[in-house]
Design a protein around this motif. Structure first.
Motif, PDB file in Angstrom:
ATOM      1  N   GLN A 103       5.144   0.096   6.209  1.00 54.97           N
ATOM      2  CA  GLN A 103       5.986   0.760   5.218  1.00 54.97           C
ATOM      3  C   GLN A 103       6.127   2.253   5.526  1.00 54.97           C
ATOM      4  OE1 GLN A 103       5.097  -0.441   0.993  1.00 54.97           O
ATOM      5  NE2 GLN A 103       3.761  -1.910   2.028  1.00 54.97           N
ATOM      6  N   ALA A 104       5.063   2.847   6.040  1.00 57.18           N
ATOM      7  CA  ALA A 104       5.144   4.250   6.465  1.00 57.18           C
ATOM      8  C   ALA A 104       5.991   4.383   7.721  1.00 57.18           C
ATOM      9  CB  ALA A 104       3.741   4.802   6.711  1.00 57.18           C
ATOM     10  N   LEU A 105       5.808   3.466   8.657  1.00 56.71           N
ATOM     11  CA  LEU A 105       6.494   3.572   9.942  1.00 56.71           C
ATOM     12  C   LEU A 105       7.999   3.394   9.798  1.00 56.71           C
ATOM     13  CD1 LEU A 105       5.893   4.000  12.953  1.00 56.71           C
ATOM     14  CD2 LEU A 105       5.749   1.505  13.202  1.00 56.71           C
ATOM     15  N   VAL A 106       8.433   2.517   8.915  1.00 51.78           N
ATOM     16  CA  VAL A 106       9.869   2.308   8.749  1.00 51.78           C
ATOM     17  C   VAL A 106      10.539   3.551   8.170  1.00 51.78           C
ATOM     18  CG1 VAL A 106       9.867   1.320   6.412  1.00 51.78           C
ATOM     19  CG2 VAL A 106      11.587   0.577   8.060  1.00 51.78           C
ATOM     20  N   GLN A 107       9.788   4.363   7.425  1.00 52.10           N
ATOM     21  CA  GLN A 107      10.320   5.632   6.929  1.00 52.10           C
ATOM     22  C   GLN A 107      10.304   6.711   8.020  1.00 52.10           C
ATOM     23  OE1 GLN A 107      11.631   5.663   3.878  1.00 52.10           O
ATOM     24  NE2 GLN A 107      10.905   3.587   3.441  1.00 52.10           N
ATOM     25  N   ARG A 108       9.299   6.667   8.889  1.00 50.38           N
ATOM     26  CA  ARG A 108       9.155   7.678   9.926  1.00 50.38           C
ATOM     27  C   ARG A 108      10.121   7.439  11.092  1.00 50.38           C
ATOM     28  NH1 ARG A 108       3.660  10.171   9.650  1.00 50.38           N
ATOM     29  NH2 ARG A 108       3.778  10.500  11.907  1.00 50.38           N
ATOM     30  N   ARG A 109      10.473   6.180  11.328  1.00 46.93           N
ATOM     31  CA  ARG A 109      11.351   5.830  12.443  1.00 46.93           C
ATOM     32  C   ARG A 109      12.596   5.094  11.930  1.00 46.93           C
ATOM     33  NH1 ARG A 109       9.077   6.571  18.048  1.00 46.93           N
ATOM     34  NH2 ARG A 109       7.708   8.325  17.571  1.00 46.93           N
ATOM     35  N   PRO A 110      13.385   5.740  11.096  1.00 46.89           N
ATOM     36  CA  PRO A 110      14.571   5.074  10.562  1.00 46.89           C
ATOM     37  C   PRO A 110      15.514   4.655  11.694  1.00 46.89           C
ATOM     38  CG  PRO A 110      14.688   7.443  10.182  1.00 46.89           C
ATOM     39  CD  PRO A 110      13.304   7.162  10.679  1.00 46.89           C
ATOM     40  N   GLY A 111      15.949   3.424  11.622  1.00 42.20           N
ATOM     41  CA  GLY A 111      16.859   2.913  12.636  1.00 42.20           C
ATOM     42  C   GLY A 111      16.174   2.274  13.822  1.00 42.20           C
ATOM     43  N   ALA A 112      14.887   2.538  14.031  1.00 45.55           N
ATOM     44  CA  ALA A 112      14.186   1.956  15.181  1.00 45.55           C
ATOM     45  C   ALA A 112      13.656   0.557  14.881  1.00 45.55           C
ATOM     46  CB  ALA A 112      13.031   2.864  15.609  1.00 45.55           C
ATOM     47  N   MET A 113      13.263   0.318  13.621  1.00 47.68           N
ATOM     48  CA  MET A 113      12.709  -0.976  13.247  1.00 47.68           C
ATOM     49  C   MET A 113      13.857  -1.929  12.899  1.00 47.68           C
ATOM     50  SD  MET A 113       9.808  -1.912  10.352  1.00 47.68           S
ATOM     51  CE  MET A 113       8.624  -0.695  10.967  1.00 47.68           C
ATOM     52  N   THR A 114      14.040  -2.946  13.711  1.00 48.03           N
ATOM     53  CA  THR A 114      15.161  -3.873  13.533  1.00 48.03           C
ATOM     54  C   THR A 114      14.891  -4.901  12.446  1.00 48.03           C
ATOM     55  OG1 THR A 114      14.321  -5.431  15.196  1.00 48.03           O
ATOM     56  CG2 THR A 114      15.771  -3.643  15.957  1.00 48.03           C
ATOM     57  N   HIS A 115      13.642  -5.322  12.303  1.00 51.25           N
ATOM     58  CA  HIS A 115      13.214  -6.293  11.306  1.00 51.25           C
ATOM     59  C   HIS A 115      11.823  -5.897  10.821  1.00 51.25           C
ATOM     60  CE1 HIS A 115      16.146  -8.498  13.733  1.00 51.25           C
ATOM     61  NE2 HIS A 115      16.345  -9.301  12.704  1.00 51.25           N
ATOM     62  N   LEU A 116      11.512  -6.296   9.573  1.00 48.15           N
ATOM     63  CA  LEU A 116      10.213  -5.987   8.995  1.00 48.15           C
ATOM     64  C   LEU A 116       9.618  -7.259   8.395  1.00 48.15           C
ATOM     65  CD1 LEU A 116       8.028  -3.976   7.999  1.00 48.15           C
ATOM     66  CD2 LEU A 116       9.500  -3.514   6.013  1.00 48.15           C
ATOM     67  N   VAL A 117       8.317  -7.454   8.648  1.00 44.18           N
ATOM     68  CA  VAL A 117       7.570  -8.549   8.025  1.00 44.18           C
ATOM     69  C   VAL A 117       6.338  -7.948   7.369  1.00 44.18           C
ATOM     70  CG1 VAL A 117       6.341 -10.723   8.364  1.00 44.18           C
ATOM     71  CG2 VAL A 117       8.377 -10.224   9.736  1.00 44.18           C
ATOM     72  N   LEU A 118       6.218  -8.145   6.072  1.00 41.96           N
ATOM     73  CA  LEU A 118       5.079  -7.658   5.308  1.00 41.96           C
ATOM     74  C   LEU A 118       4.298  -8.863   4.809  1.00 41.96           C
ATOM     75  CD1 LEU A 118       6.870  -4.892   3.206  1.00 41.96           C
ATOM     76  CD2 LEU A 118       5.531  -4.582   5.304  1.00 41.96           C
ATOM     77  N   ALA A 119       3.045  -8.974   5.199  1.00 44.31           N
ATOM     78  CA  ALA A 119       2.231 -10.133   4.846  1.00 44.31           C
ATOM     79  C   ALA A 119       1.040  -9.710   4.000  1.00 44.31           C
ATOM     80  CB  ALA A 119       1.751 -10.862   6.098  1.00 44.31           C
ATOM     81  N   ASP A 120       0.918 -10.325   2.820  1.00 43.70           N
ATOM     82  CA  ASP A 120      -0.259 -10.137   1.968  1.00 43.70           C
ATOM     83  C   ASP A 120      -0.561  -8.654   1.800  1.00 43.70           C
ATOM     84  OD1 ASP A 120      -1.599 -13.095   1.629  1.00 43.70           O
ATOM     85  OD2 ASP A 120      -0.490 -12.877   3.501  1.00 43.70           O
ATOM     86  N   THR A 121       0.438  -7.953   1.290  1.00 44.86           N
ATOM     87  CA  THR A 121       0.352  -6.513   1.126  1.00 44.86           C
ATOM     88  C   THR A 121       1.188  -6.102  -0.066  1.00 44.86           C
ATOM     89  OG1 THR A 121       0.513  -4.411   2.336  1.00 44.86           O
ATOM     90  CG2 THR A 121       2.310  -5.979   2.647  1.00 44.86           C
ATOM     91  N   ALA A 122       1.216  -4.822  -0.336  1.00 43.70           N
ATOM     92  CA  ALA A 122       2.010  -4.279  -1.438  1.00 43.70           C
ATOM     93  C   ALA A 122       2.252  -2.810  -1.152  1.00 43.70           C
ATOM     94  CB  ALA A 122       1.291  -4.453  -2.774  1.00 43.70           C
ATOM     95  N   ALA A 123       3.066  -2.177  -1.985  1.00 45.29           N
ATOM     96  CA  ALA A 123       3.301  -0.745  -1.840  1.00 45.29           C
ATOM     97  C   ALA A 123       2.097   0.060  -2.299  1.00 45.29           C
ATOM     98  CB  ALA A 123       4.543  -0.332  -2.624  1.00 45.29           C
ATOM     99  N   LYS A 124       1.353  -0.473  -3.247  1.00 42.46           N
ATOM    100  CA  LYS A 124       0.103   0.128  -3.713  1.00 42.46           C
ATOM    101  C   LYS A 124      -0.903  -1.003  -3.897  1.00 42.46           C
ATOM    102  CE  LYS A 124      -2.056   3.091  -7.186  1.00 42.46           C
ATOM    103  NZ  LYS A 124      -2.818   3.792  -6.119  1.00 42.46           N
ATOM    104  N   ILE A 125      -2.061  -0.870  -3.277  1.00 44.68           N
ATOM    105  CA  ILE A 125      -3.074  -1.925  -3.307  1.00 44.68           C
ATOM    106  C   ILE A 125      -4.325  -1.396  -3.990  1.00 44.68           C
ATOM    107  CG2 ILE A 125      -4.459  -3.522  -1.952  1.00 44.68           C
ATOM    108  CD1 ILE A 125      -2.389  -3.279   0.286  1.00 44.68           C
ATOM    109  N   GLY A 126      -4.598  -1.879  -5.177  1.00 46.39           N
ATOM    110  CA  GLY A 126      -5.827  -1.521  -5.869  1.00 46.39           C
ATOM    111  C   GLY A 126      -5.801  -0.128  -6.468  1.00 46.39           C
ATOM    112  N   THR A 127      -6.926   0.222  -7.077  1.00 49.66           N
ATOM    113  CA  THR A 127      -7.110   1.503  -7.764  1.00 49.66           C
ATOM    114  C   THR A 127      -8.425   2.126  -7.319  1.00 49.66           C
ATOM    115  OG1 THR A 127      -8.307   0.492  -9.601  1.00 49.66           O
ATOM    116  CG2 THR A 127      -5.889   0.584  -9.782  1.00 49.66           C
TER     117      THR A 127
END
Length: 258
Positions: A103-127
């Motif tokens: 999620q950080a890398l897709v913001q840092r390299r806009p246009g470079a990531m052609t597809h994204l797969v996020l597995a067993d994750t979230a934007a915020k995990i835990g407290t």
């Protein structure tokens, strides 16, 4: 067949194989308490011509630890490898904290990531209430003191009775305590919720149906905030469906990359 070559660059241990002409490069980021071998079964099921880049996070596997870890510094390590191999287009696949890194890398390299797969994750995990006691326990008594709890959350019921289970316990418990604690703190402090609507690559979001670390409801809620994302649950899998159900995981990845 081109084999992966394993080496280190600027303290980052990684495996790399170049893609055949016209084939995609897939960049993997793995979960807390594991090393790049967590992807072995998926990589073995991908087309031979696909390029592969996977690595050990700082403080994990064979990578050199550094102080001041954050999700952004771990994304920067991946950028170092991308630049080293002149990879300008790639598909990103992240598991758990690896999903935060992607999620950080897709913001840092806009246009470079052609597809994204996020597995067993979230934007915020835990407290902090979840992560701080874990950090304290690991630094005081070592990972083995809480490994039973972690492993119960990693896998679907019954997996502990398989021959493989001891291997994953060993991988977890051999992770350096400081490295593990540093990544726990990085997860604790990360929140990419506001960035989810800005994710533009075609995105597949996967959850193990029996994941107790990032429950399917949390993963699905993350998918709902990514424009056009597809959400899939994998049955008979916990937090690491790439380990428990590699045929299904690899099939979804192949389908997603077309």
């Amino acid at each position: 067949m081109t084999q992966e070559q394993f080496t280190a660059f600027r303290g980052i241990h990684h495996g790399y194989r170049p893609a055949a002409a016209g084939q995609p490069v897939v960049v993997f980021a793995n979960s807390l308490g594991t090393d790049l071998r967590v992807w072995d079964r998926v990589v073995a099921r991908l087309p031979e011509g696909w390029g592969i880049l996977r690595h050990d996070k700082r403080g994990h596997g064979l990578s050199t630890a550094l102080p001041g870890q954050s999700i952004e510094t771990m994304a920067a390590d991946l950028e170092t490898l991308l630049d080293h191999y002149a990879i300008s287009r790639f598909a990103g696949v992240g598991l758990s904290v690896g999903g935060l890194i992607m999620q950080a890398l897709v913001q840092r390299r806009p246009g470079a990531m052609t597809h994204l797969v996020l597995a067993d994750t979230a934007a915020k995990i835990g407290t902090p209430d979840i992560w701080n006691p874990r950090i304290d326990a690991v630094l005081k008594d070592g990972i083995a003191s809480i490994s039973d709890m972690i492993l119960q959350r990693w896998f679907a019921p019954g997996y502990q009775d398989t021959e493989d289970f001891a291997m994953w316990r060993a991988m977890l418990e051999r992770t350096p305590a400081q490295g593990y604690a540093d990544v726990c703190a990085a997860i604790r402090d990360a929140d990419y919720t506001a960035a989810l609507p800005r994710i533009t690559p075609p995105t597949l979001v996967i959850a193990g149906a029996e994941d107790c670390s990032t429950p399917p409801t949390l993963v699905q809620a993350t998918a709902a905030q990514i424009p056009g994302a597809r959400y899939v649950e994998i049955a008979n899998a916990g937090h690491m469906p790439c380990v428990e159900q590699p045929d299904v995981f690899a099939g979804l990845l192949i389908e997603h990359l077309g």
